[in-house]
Enzyme design. Structure first.
Site, PDB file in Angstrom:
ATOM      1  N   GLU A  46      22.068  28.225 -26.963  1.00 58.64           N
ATOM      2  CA  GLU A  46      22.088  29.667 -27.216  1.00 58.64           C
ATOM      3  C   GLU A  46      20.712  30.314 -27.202  1.00 58.64           C
ATOM      4  O   GLU A  46      20.575  31.466 -26.832  1.00 58.64           O
ATOM      5  CB  GLU A  46      22.775  29.947 -28.558  1.00 58.64           C
ATOM      6  CG  GLU A  46      24.266  29.682 -28.512  1.00 58.64           C
ATOM      7  CD  GLU A  46      24.950  29.942 -29.835  1.00 58.64           C
ATOM      8  OE1 GLU A  46      24.664  30.981 -30.439  1.00 58.64           O
ATOM      9  OE2 GLU A  46      25.761  29.113 -30.258  1.00 58.64           O
TER      10      GLU A  46
ATOM     11  N   ASP B  44      26.498  26.526 -30.727  1.00 63.31           N
ATOM     12  CA  ASP B  44      26.683  26.136 -32.128  1.00 63.31           C
ATOM     13  C   ASP B  44      28.106  25.658 -32.404  1.00 63.31           C
ATOM     14  O   ASP B  44      29.079  26.133 -31.795  1.00 63.31           O
ATOM     15  CB  ASP B  44      26.357  27.296 -33.054  1.00 63.31           C
ATOM     16  CG  ASP B  44      24.884  27.665 -33.030  1.00 63.31           C
ATOM     17  OD1 ASP B  44      24.069  26.817 -32.639  1.00 63.31           O
ATOM     18  OD2 ASP B  44      24.549  28.810 -33.390  1.00 63.31           O
TER      19      ASP B  44
ATOM     20  N   GLU C 249      32.150  31.059 -33.674  1.00 67.65           N
ATOM     21  CA  GLU C 249      31.416  31.923 -32.753  1.00 67.65           C
ATOM     22  C   GLU C 249      30.787  31.106 -31.634  1.00 67.65           C
ATOM     23  O   GLU C 249      30.813  31.505 -30.462  1.00 67.65           O
ATOM     24  CB  GLU C 249      30.346  32.705 -33.515  1.00 67.65           C
ATOM     25  CG  GLU C 249      29.764  33.847 -32.717  1.00 67.65           C
ATOM     26  CD  GLU C 249      28.937  34.782 -33.578  1.00 67.65           C
ATOM     27  OE1 GLU C 249      28.474  35.788 -33.037  1.00 67.65           O
ATOM     28  OE2 GLU C 249      28.763  34.499 -34.779  1.00 67.65           O
TER      29      GLU C 249
ATOM     30  N   TYR D 167      22.255  22.690 -39.536  1.00 64.53           N
ATOM     31  CA  TYR D 167      22.815  23.995 -39.189  1.00 64.53           C
ATOM     32  C   TYR D 167      22.999  24.847 -40.436  1.00 64.53           C
ATOM     33  O   TYR D 167      23.490  24.378 -41.462  1.00 64.53           O
ATOM     34  CB  TYR D 167      24.153  23.808 -38.475  1.00 64.53           C
ATOM     35  CG  TYR D 167      24.676  25.066 -37.837  1.00 64.53           C
ATOM     36  CD1 TYR D 167      23.900  25.765 -36.921  1.00 64.53           C
ATOM     37  CD2 TYR D 167      25.935  25.558 -38.150  1.00 64.53           C
ATOM     38  CE1 TYR D 167      24.373  26.922 -36.327  1.00 64.53           C
ATOM     39  CE2 TYR D 167      26.424  26.711 -37.558  1.00 64.53           C
ATOM     40  CZ  TYR D 167      25.631  27.393 -36.646  1.00 64.53           C
ATOM     41  OH  TYR D 167      26.102  28.545 -36.060  1.00 64.53           O
TER      42      TYR D 167
ATOM     43  N   ARG E  91      24.726  27.745 -40.959  1.00 62.47           N
ATOM     44  CA  ARG E  91      25.954  28.505 -41.224  1.00 62.47           C
ATOM     45  C   ARG E  91      27.048  27.503 -41.564  1.00 62.47           C
ATOM     46  O   ARG E  91      27.686  26.928 -40.683  1.00 62.47           O
ATOM     47  CB  ARG E  91      26.338  29.354 -40.008  1.00 62.47           C
ATOM     48  CG  ARG E  91      25.372  30.499 -39.753  1.00 62.47           C
ATOM     49  CD  ARG E  91      25.855  31.437 -38.666  1.00 62.47           C
ATOM     50  NE  ARG E  91      24.923  32.539 -38.494  1.00 62.47           N
ATOM     51  CZ  ARG E  91      23.888  32.528 -37.648  1.00 62.47           C
ATOM     52  NH1 ARG E  91      23.670  31.453 -36.898  1.00 62.47           N
ATOM     53  NH2 ARG E  91      23.082  33.564 -37.556  1.00 62.47           N
TER      54      ARG E  91
ATOM     55  N   HIS F 111      30.925  20.980 -41.435  1.00 63.87           N
ATOM     56  CA  HIS F 111      29.506  20.659 -41.339  1.00 63.87           C
ATOM     57  C   HIS F 111      29.020  20.024 -42.634  1.00 63.87           C
ATOM     58  O   HIS F 111      29.684  20.046 -43.653  1.00 63.87           O
ATOM     59  CB  HIS F 111      28.680  21.932 -41.113  1.00 63.87           C
ATOM     60  CG  HIS F 111      28.931  22.583 -39.806  1.00 63.87           C
ATOM     61  ND1 HIS F 111      28.939  23.947 -39.659  1.00 63.87           N
ATOM     62  CD2 HIS F 111      29.199  22.073 -38.583  1.00 63.87           C
ATOM     63  CE1 HIS F 111      29.184  24.248 -38.391  1.00 63.87           C
ATOM     64  NE2 HIS F 111      29.345  23.137 -37.736  1.00 63.87           N
TER      65      HIS F 111
END
Length: 937
Positions: A18, A105, A109, A335, A337, A382
């Site tokens: 990204e 990711d 999203e 990560y 989020r 996660h």
């Protein structure tokens, strides 16, 4: 060589991530055989306005939404204008590749971005979904070796969210434009977040403070003391004559006692009691000792990181996520989020090793600690946010500086502390009593005081980390309060008895941290979106900051009031949380998306042919019941009303009006404050009537200084000002020529704009005359025509003073008076002189960063018109909110330049094509078309 400048000839595998920063890091781990390129975020989305709707859909009643509500809510997707160059680049690289890895990711999203890439690029080679939650060599190589397929359920869930948010925003926002004001917006979570802030302010406005008193006593044991066994203890009055003394929690928001089982002590009573107790004998009536134990906090997830970064570092939610994003992309943390508090076995081993190494084996529990997530419908599996790798780098080992260092240190400390032993100790409560002797016919008063203490005998995890608090007066976990070592029956002497007054406080306003916490506790929205939601309500002017507190504006009161009264279900907290539940069921495949969207948008009939439950479309169809004046009016008291007008809030009483300062918190607009505003001079000075037009001329004090203007009569058929929103809210998508005509018609309906002119520096509001005002209206003044070039010369007053203008050539005038007196000859003489540049010598760069790996040119930080930016002489990139000149690293500078290059050059304005005389009519159509596109955009 940077990832951006590679070609796929070096290998057969194209990896798309990204961001350019992530691409650079990952390329270093994969090496030859791989080309790593960035999509630079989303590459396509629903059309943003009429200009982006494909021609095939123009004229369709649903086209303005970008979603075909009549065909199972099929969305229209268009490639973003600023991503077309990058998409073309990706397509070119893909032609030379044998395999495609989509490495966006690992969340909804990111899955959707991967799906959009696949749909747009139409690869003819095998496609793999490559996922990882940390950017380390082992994690990246493992991800390449263990790809998976696209998760279509996650894609569908994200697509449903996007469609839902589009329907909500595009249907409800135009209602706000018509009934409240232009440029406002509504959103599924944004509106609920605004309502929370407004409701808290309503509570503060309705709050009535109550005063209460007690007595603080200092009691002496009479023996020597030291740090571990102090001589004195401070205790507060809690019981008087067997009845509990009222404290703040016993009063309601109306300032009255909530019950009758407590004693309300006033000032006179507290002072009389303190005097009566001076000669009383005191003793220890009870000592209660309990073991104290505090366990470590769970590792960070998105929301807890945002809250702690706000409390400890002063970061807003948006800045926290920006800094965390950089830490993740550069391989420092996992990560950022995530809803999870789980640590992998590798992470637990790394954390325990550092506990043993840095604090000693006595701080390490026998077994690893595990944490269970409490977040309902956790989105991803996660890990928690932690330092990356199988050995955590200490903050000193990272080489980080500034905000990145501070946030990494916070994450590192929290992670290590989560694998440490409990803090243990003892909590103690001492009750001290005494009776005042009878005096002057008054009965004796029995008083009881209480003191609480805490001793930590083993700090455990508190050695590494102590959590902050939203309450500035709260006592943190590592705070000790040592009391004297006393036993029941011990005699004490009252050294000092001090009456103390207190007042109850209104509920505290939300901060970014506490609003995030509230949204999460109500299960509204997703942790990954909270930062953007808070950013939106700040940007829209619904909320402003006073220190760290979030204060709603008066326009937020109007918007929330309208939504509550006419769209109550859409801003209902439980309904919004239920929508989140439904969306998660769609993600798990338990609920179908289309029937759910159909119920939400079109409503549904109740079983058995009963009433029709209204959907969104029903709610926005009949707006006649919404009284705009009522929506924008709020009673203050004493006949004073606050109104939200086109130019801001104002108070009104009869014929009196006064503007309300934009930064005045709503809870401070009392009757007294409103009367003070109404009694102030309005700042408007009536100068007289223009003899030519008959319009009233007034002088005013404005945002940019004093000015004069004319008062125009209201046009007879003028539409309400709020009913001219941007073209994105038009009822139909028609051909661009028709849209241009409608736009012109609306502009004509508004009538002419009043003439306005700023006062000269030599003028003042209370002395300017009607004649001077009319002279100011004559500017800009035509001085004459240059006989050599045929260009018109005008005299104008600008931001930087008076000047002459001829085409694009301007020359400064010495005084403002020359605007009316300068002649053509004097103007030509001025233009005949060489132009004085007046520019200071170029400023030295703020910071030198080194040589850019792409352009090979030196990169520096400079100060520009819009703030600091990095440049290599060819490409400029503005520093982000989370960047600072002092802390920016060379790598960060190169990253910003790479991102800017990836976006491609800004589109240039095309010069009008020269047309033959016979082509004039089409040229006008083209011009109209351009106007429409610009207006729509």
């Amino acid at each position: 060589m940077s990832p951006s400048s590679e070609t796929a000839r070096e290998g057969s595998r194209l990896v798309i991530v990204e961001s350019p920063a992530k691409a650079k890091t990952i390329k270093g781990y994969l090496g030859p055989g791989y080309v790593v390129e960035a999509s630079v975020g989303h590459i396509r989305d629903l059309p943003n306005g009429a200009a982006e709707v494909p021609a095939a859909y123009e004229g369709q009643p649903w086209a303005r939404l970008g979603v075909n509500v009549d065909a199972d809510f099929q969305p229209i997707y268009v490639v973003n204008a600023d991503k077309k160059a990058q998409v073309a680049k990706l397509k070119k690289l893909l032609k030379e590749a044998d395999e495609l890895f989509l490495a966006t990711d690992e969340d909804r999203e990111g899955e959707a971005i991967a799906w959009h890439l696949q749909e747009v690029l139409q690869p003819k080679v095998p496609v793999r979904r490559m996922v990882f939650h940390e950017i380390t060599k082992d994690a990246i190589r493992s991800a390449v070796a263990n790809p998976r397929e696209l998760n279509q359920r996650l894609v569908d869930a994200q697509e449903t969210r996007r469609i839902l948010d589009r329907l909500y925003g595009y249907e409800v926002s135009p209602v706000l434009w018509k009934k409240v004001g232009p440029k406002l917006s509504a959103g599924r979570v944004q509106s609920v977040a605004t309502r929370l802030v407004v409701e808290r302010e309503r509570e503060r406005r309705a709050f009535r403070s109550a005063s209460y008193w007690d007595v603080l006593g200092t009691f002496d044991t009479g023996r020597p003391g030291d740090a571990s066994d102090p001589r004195t203890v401070n205790a507060r009055l809690v019981v008087l004559d067997g009845k509990r003394v009222a404290t703040g929690r016993d009063f309601g928001p109306d300032g009255k006692l909530k019950g009758r089982d407590v004693l309300h002590v006033d000032e006179a009573g507290a002072r009389a009691l303190a005097a009566a107790l001076e000669s009383a004998a005191f003793s220890v009536r009870a000592v209660e000792r309990k073991p104290y134990r505090r366990s470590p906090y769970a590792p960070f997830r998105t929301t807890t990181l945002q809250q702690e970064a706000s409390r400890k570092l002063g970061f807003g939610a948006k800045a926290t996520m920006q800094v965390a994003q950089k830490l993740y992309e550069n391989g420092f943390i996992t990560y950022m989020r995530t809803d999870s508090t789980t640590l992998s076995d590798t992470a637990i081993t790394a954390a325990r090793a550092q506990v043993r190494e840095l604090y000693g084996a006595e701080y390490l529990p026998d077994a690893p600690r595990s944490y269970t997530g409490k977040v309902k419908n956790a989105q991803e599996a996660h890990e928690a946010i932690r330092p990356s790798g199988d050995r955590f780098r200490t903050p000193a080992e990272t080489g980080l500086t500034g905000d990145m260092f501070r946030l990494y240190e916070l994450i590192w400390m929290r992670t290590v502390a989560s694998q440490m032993k409990d803090a243990v100790g003892q909590s103690v409560t001492v009750r001290i009593g005494g009776t005042a002797a009878e005096a002057e016919g008054l009965p004796g008063r029995d008083a009881e005081f209480t003191a609480s203490g805490k001793i930590i005998t083993f700090h455990g995890f508190l050695k590494a980390y102590v959590e902050g608090s939203d309450d500035p007066d709260a006592e943190l976990d590592d705070r000790e309060r040592r009391l004297p070592m006393v036993d029941e029956g011990d005699a004490l002497t009252a050294g000092e008895l001090t009456p103390e007054g207190h007042a109850t406080k209104p509920p505290a306003r939300y901060t970014e941290a506490s609003l995030v916490k509230e949204l999460e506790e109500r299960e509204i929205g997703r942790p990954s979106t909270y930062a953007s939601i808070i950013g939106t309500i700040l940007d829209r002017g619904y909320v402003f900051k006073k220190g760290t507190a979030l204060v709603p504006s008066f326009i937020a009161f109007a918007v929330v009031g309208l939504l509550e009264n006419h769209f109550g279900r859409l801003v209902d907290y439980d309904f919004t949380a239920k929508m989140e539940d439904d969306l998660d069921q769609i993600a798990r495949g338990e609920t179908a998306a289309v029937p759910w969207l159909r119920r939400f948008y079109f409503g549904e009939d109740t079983p058995g042919g009963g009433d029709h439950l209204e959907g969104l479309k029903d709610l926005v169809t009949d707006l006649g019941a919404i009284d705009a004046r009522e929506v924008n009016s709020f009673p203050v008291g004493e006949g004073i009303v606050l109104r939200v007008g086109r130019y801001g809030p104002y108070v009104e009483r009869g014929d009196q009006r006064a503007d309300v300062p934009a930064d005045l918190p709503p809870d401070e607009l009392t009757v007294e404050k409103a009367e003070e505003l109404l009694d102030q001079p309005s700042g408007d000075y009536v100068l007289g009537t223009d003899p030519v037009t008959g319009h009233l001329i007034v002088a005013k004090s404005g945002r940019y200084g004093p000015y004069v203007t004319e008062v125009l009569p209201e046009p007879e058929a003028a539409a309400p000002a709020a009913e001219a929103p941007a073209d994105t809210g038009a009822a139909k998508q028609t051909a661009k020529k028709t849209t241009a005509k409608k736009t012109a018609k609306k502009a004509a309906a508004k009538g002419p704009k009043p003439r306005t002119a700023s006062l000269f520096a030599s003028m003042s509001l209370d002395t300017v005359t009607l004649e001077e005002a009319l002279k100011l209206f004559s500017l800009p003044r035509v001085v004459g025509v240059d006989p050599g070039s045929g260009e018109e010369i005008t005299a104008q007053n600008g931001r930087f003073g008076p000047y002459l203008k001829k085409g694009t050539d301007s020359r400064s005038l010495a005084t403002e008076d020359q605007l009316f007196s300068v002649t053509l000859e004097e103007a030509l003489a001025l233009y005949a002189q060489p132009k004085a540049r007046g520019r200071a010598a170029a400023k030295p760069p703020l910071k030198e960063l080194g040589t850019d790996p792409v352009s090979g040119k030196p990169v520096v930080v400079k100060e520009g018109r819009f703030g600091a930016y990095v440049t290599d002489g060819e490409t400029n990139a503005t520093l982000r909110v989370a960047d600072s000149v002092e802390d920016i690293t060379p790598e960060r500078g190169y990253e910003l330049l790479a991102e800017k290059r990836a976006k491609g050059p800004a589109p240039k304005k095309r010069a009008a094509a020269k047309k033959a005389p016979a082509k004039k009519a089409p040229a006008k159509k083209t011009a109209a078309k351009k106007t429409t596109t610009k207006k729509t955009t």
